[in-house]
Design a protein around this motif. Structure first.
Motif, short mmCIF file in Angstrom:
data_model
loop_
_atom_site.label_atom_id
_atom_site.label_comp_id
_atom_site.label_asym_id
_atom_site.label_seq_id
_atom_site.Cartn_x
_atom_site.Cartn_y
_atom_site.Cartn_z
N VAL A 7 0.84 -1.19 0.00
CA VAL A 7 0.00 0.00 0.00
C VAL A 7 0.88 1.24 0.00
CG1 VAL A 7 -1.68 1.30 1.33
CG2 VAL A 7 -1.88 -1.18 1.20
N THR A 8 0.59 2.21 -0.89
CA THR A 8 1.45 3.40 -0.99
C THR A 8 0.70 4.71 -0.87
OG1 THR A 8 1.27 3.31 -3.39
CG2 THR A 8 3.17 2.22 -2.40
N GLY A 9 -0.58 4.78 -1.25
CA GLY A 9 -1.32 6.02 -1.15
C GLY A 9 -1.47 6.43 0.30
N TRP A 10 -1.37 7.74 0.58
CA TRP A 10 -1.34 8.15 1.98
C TRP A 10 -2.66 7.85 2.69
CZ3 TRP A 10 -4.23 11.89 4.55
CH2 TRP A 10 -4.94 12.81 3.77
N ARG A 11 -3.78 7.96 1.99
CA ARG A 11 -5.05 7.66 2.64
C ARG A 11 -5.14 6.18 2.99
NH1 ARG A 11 -6.09 11.33 -1.33
NH2 ARG A 11 -7.21 13.24 -0.77
N GLU A 12 -4.67 5.32 2.10
CA GLU A 12 -4.67 3.89 2.40
C GLU A 12 -3.74 3.58 3.57
OE1 GLU A 12 -3.80 3.04 -1.92
OE2 GLU A 12 -4.91 1.24 -1.39
N ASP B 279 2.43 14.70 -1.14
CA ASP B 279 2.33 14.22 -2.53
C ASP B 279 2.28 15.41 -3.49
OD1 ASP B 279 -0.24 15.22 -2.17
OD2 ASP B 279 -1.22 13.26 -2.18
N ASN B 280 2.15 15.13 -4.78
CA ASN B 280 2.18 16.19 -5.79
C ASN B 280 1.05 17.20 -5.62
OD1 ASN B 280 4.46 15.11 -6.98
ND2 ASN B 280 3.33 13.93 -8.50
N ASP B 281 -0.14 16.71 -5.34
CA ASP B 281 -1.26 17.63 -5.16
C ASP B 281 -0.98 18.61 -4.03
OD1 ASP B 281 -2.69 16.51 -7.20
OD2 ASP B 281 -4.03 15.34 -5.92
N GLU C 8 4.33 10.02 3.11
CA GLU C 8 3.63 9.89 1.84
C GLU C 8 2.56 10.97 1.65
OE1 GLU C 8 5.37 5.98 3.07
OE2 GLU C 8 4.13 7.51 4.06
N ARG C 9 2.16 11.62 2.75
CA ARG C 9 1.15 12.69 2.64
C ARG C 9 1.65 13.85 1.79
NH1 ARG C 9 -1.79 15.77 1.21
NH2 ARG C 9 -3.42 16.97 2.29
#
Length: 341
Positions: free
Chosen positions: A14-19, A207-209, A204-205
């Motif tokens: 798992v890599t997405g910060w929300r996950e 991120d590009n956005d 990971e939070r």
């Protein structure tokens, strides 16, 4: 009963910060199992002491295996001492509620106001001075920030807006953008300060956005991180800090002096050096806020001042944090040295 080894999940794909946020460890027995201390349930209180456990698996992976004295583990593991009733330790340790100036807005000090942007954190630190804060009633993001922003707009003395919580970066970036759009017609607000632990515990939070939003802000930008030990930094944290700096943010670190975690001169020196190596300037070293449930972390002022004397001898002045305490009603953080006069 745990049937699978939690340790194997510390290197989850798992890599997405929300996950990753959702995948955090929230059970104390699972945490002990993950760090090779599954047999040490004797360390735990009979319940969560009114403050649930939460810690991202990436932060757990930085803990020393099979070491019940690991300084990262001690910051997040519930302990029996949290049930002790200690004189002087209260639920509102710094007078937050007395400084309430609007829904989710605290106005303690001249020139700046603080928004309780969120009640959520990626990690629940056991010494947290807001562990008893009524977040359900005091979230500034409610109703598109209207109440809080109305107060800021009406007070031209406010030059700096501070986002705190909880952790403001628990909010989605589009929600933060909603807030900063609301500042567009407030030319007296020249600086945005974000107090966050996420770049340290969940890098990971960044991120590009998020960095696109931050870089585009027409404000001075300060991000105040919170790390208490050099072992909290790793390559992923370094990368998050580099991304924040590239987006135009000045990075500072504030720490809390904690018994058995960092109340050692060499440990504090290593923290200051490692923080600066990540591009983060040491800022404050806080004496513990006297919040109920955290008295076992307290370090005496005498000990704190002796540690600072050693730091001044071992570090260049720009790497020595200010040793301070926050007291209800004071116009600013107060240097601890004033209490020794």
């Amino acid at each position: 009963m745990i049937t699978a080894s939690p340790t194997s999940r510390l290197s989850s794909p798992v890599t997405g910060w929300r996950e990753l946020w959702r995948d955090a460890i929230t059970d104390a027995r699972e945490l002990l199992q993950a760090v090779g201390l599954g047999h040490r349930t004797d360390l735990l209180p009979p319940d969560d002491a009114g403050f649930p456990l939460r810690v991202p698996r990436g932060f757990v992976a930085r803990m020393r295996h099979s070491d019940p004295t690991d300084p990262l583990l001690l910051q997040v593991l519930p302990r029996r001492a949290e049930h002790d009733v200690v004189a002087g330790f209260t639920v509102d340790a710094v007078g937050d509620m007395a400084s309430r100036a609007g829904h989710g807005l605290l106005h303690k000090y001249d020139g700046r106001a603080l928004l309780i942007a969120s009640g959520s954190c990626a990690v629940n630190c056991r010494y947290c001075f807001r562990r008893h804060f009524p977040y359900g009633e005091e979230i500034a993001a409610a109703a598109q920030w209207r109440d809080a922003l109305a107060h800021v707009k009406a007070d031209p003395s406010i030059r700096e807006l501070i986002l705190s919580g909880g952790d403001p970066l628990s909010l989605a970036t589009h929600k933060l953008a909603e807030l900063t759009r609301g500042l567009a017609d407030m030319p007296h607000v020249i600086r945005l300060r974000i107090h966050t632990r996420l770049p340290v515990v969940l890098p990971e939070r960044i991120d590009n956005d998020f960095t696109d939003w931050l870089a585009a802000l027409p404000l001075q930008k300060v991000v105040v991180l919170h790390a208490n030990h050099a072992n909290e930094f790793d390559a992923t944290v370094d990368a998050a800090c580099a991304r924040l700096r590239a987006a135009g943010a000045t990075l500072l670190n504030q720490s809390v002096l904690l018994k058995e975690v960092n109340d050692n001169a060499d440990t504090l020196v290593a923290l200051c050096e490692r923080s600066f190596a990540a591009g983060v300037l040491p800022y404050y070293l806080h004496q513990l806020d006297k919040v109920a449930g955290a008295a076992h972390f307290e370090v005496s002022d005498e000990r704190a001042l002796a540690l600072m004397e050693v730091l001044r001898g071992k570090l260049p002045g720009y790497l020595v944090p200010k040793l301070v305490r926050e007291l209800q009603g004071d116009p600013s953080k107060r240097p601890v040295a004033e209490f020794a006069r």
